[in-house]
Design a protein around this motif. Sequence first.
Motif, short mmCIF file in Angstrom:
data_model
loop_
_atom_site.label_atom_id
_atom_site.label_comp_id
_atom_site.label_asym_id
_atom_site.label_seq_id
_atom_site.Cartn_x
_atom_site.Cartn_y
_atom_site.Cartn_z
N ASP A 132 39.00 34.65 49.21
CA ASP A 132 40.04 33.62 49.14
C ASP A 132 40.32 33.22 47.68
N LEU A 133 39.27 33.08 46.88
CA LEU A 133 39.43 32.70 45.48
C LEU A 133 40.22 33.74 44.70
N ILE A 134 39.93 35.01 44.96
CA ILE A 134 40.66 36.08 44.27
C ILE A 134 42.12 36.09 44.69
N GLY A 175 37.44 45.85 49.89
CA GLY A 175 38.14 44.73 50.52
C GLY A 175 38.63 43.70 49.52
N LEU A 176 37.85 43.44 48.48
CA LEU A 176 38.28 42.47 47.46
C LEU A 176 39.49 42.97 46.69
N LEU A 177 39.55 44.28 46.45
CA LEU A 177 40.63 44.84 45.63
C LEU A 177 41.82 45.34 46.45
N VAL A 229 31.96 39.53 39.86
CA VAL A 229 33.38 39.86 39.70
C VAL A 229 33.86 39.21 38.41
N VAL A 230 34.38 40.03 37.50
CA VAL A 230 34.84 39.55 36.19
C VAL A 230 36.36 39.51 36.19
N GLY A 231 36.92 38.30 36.06
CA GLY A 231 38.36 38.14 35.91
C GLY A 231 38.70 37.67 34.51
#
Length: 520
Positions: A132-134, A175-177, A229-231
């Motif tokens: 959700d945050l991503i 799934g995250l990407l 996870v690096v943003g």
Amino acid sequence: MPQVAVVGAGYWGKNLVRNFHGLNALGAICDSDPERLESFKQQYPSANMFNAYSDVLRDTTIQAVAIATPAEAHADAVREALLAGKDVFVEKPLCLSVEEGEGLVALAKKKDRILMVGHLLWYHPAVLKLKDLIAAGELGKIQYIYSNRLNLGKIRREENILWSFAPHDISVILGLLNEMPETVRAQGGNYLHHQIADVTISLLSFASGVRAHIFVSWLHPFKEQKLIVVGDRKMAVFDDMEKKDKLLLYPHSIDWKNNIPIANKADAQVVELDQGEPLRNECLHFLDCVATRTPPRTSGDEGLRVLSVLHRCQEALEKEAHRQELQVQPAQRKYFAHESAFVDDGVEIGEGTSIWHTSHILKGSQIGKNCKIGQNVVIGPHVMIGNGVKIQNNVSVYEGVTLEDYVFCGPSMVFTNVFNPRSEIPRMNELRKTLVKRGATLGANSTILCGITIGQYALIGAGTVVTKDVPDHALVVGNPGRVTGWMCHCGVKLLVKGKKATCPTCGKQYLSGKAGMKAV
């Protein structure tokens, strides 16, 4: 509530049993171990107990199965359940082949059955919150993801560390990407078993520019399960080993001053999470999908995507190992050994010799040139083998045995090296030497007792038990073995008249003597 049969109630399956029972959905337990079933019968008296999977599939009160058997059995178990009209939950991986996986997904759609794969992290509150945050842009543009899944054990022999540990992390990263990797690289190390990787690092590159790596090992001094996870705005750390604050955000930033990057570190922000056991959430989700006929979060399609990436990682792992072997092989050896073969240090092997699948050459052994060593052969220690020898599958050439040039050992024939062995009495100091002379043939499943000499070009028939010395060129059959004729060096039975013999094929002539037949 739909009734579920848990198939395979061992190391992990017992957790499924516990959760489905807690959700009032445990209809049956199926396991091949009678003692295990008996203990479950006392603990879960309302559930049916089955030894045979076929009985589960015939039970009309069971609407779904949860499969927690070894990975190599997944494909058949899932297929049979779908054909029997059952909905299916299967632990990771979906199966071991992409082609089989495609078939299972297609079959589930054709039969209108639920097919769900046990990628447990997608039922963890921290992973769902991170997703959700991503999606909300909280981390900014994702740049890099890496995961560590490390422990000392549980070490498996039916699959390597990549297939045992990495599916969870591959599933989460994909799934995250919401994309599949363009390129995959991998490398690893095999330390406990020549053919099974204990440590691997997989590198994934995506079209969006994101890079990811997955580090898995069961040879690690402590347990670690961490995803980072690096943003470009924030960094997220999911540490499943933390008891309380499992998901943290770090709003670090980088400033450029005089063309020099300066890191500005910020305090971690704790992300509040819903509570609940991930496995219970997973089981509840499966029951909801069965009841409402909605596709699972970790559907067969999702499991197939993970399976395809696993296969690409495995192929990359094998290519890297082969590349390293090619760099070493030309300088170190002129013989061929299959990658599954074991060759100990201190072994001499002649040029042109080939050693095939899962064979083991023990220390101190010497093998001549142009020999053919089949599958599952054990040689040594300290065995002497001449040139041009052929040893077929499933033969053990023990210490004390010597094979001269051009001996042929048929499949599953047996050498002994102790006359009267006992398991509880050590007798390796009583070894009796066995000599097989040039050109002899030992037929399939024959047995050569220790302390015997097999004469040159003798032929021992299949299944024969040899209990005494065999003359040159003798044909020996039976139990105990007895001489029933004489053989030419070309392998054809001789025509004997008195003390003379002739080969009907090559015309070679022989005279009988004390040692057997002798070429004139």
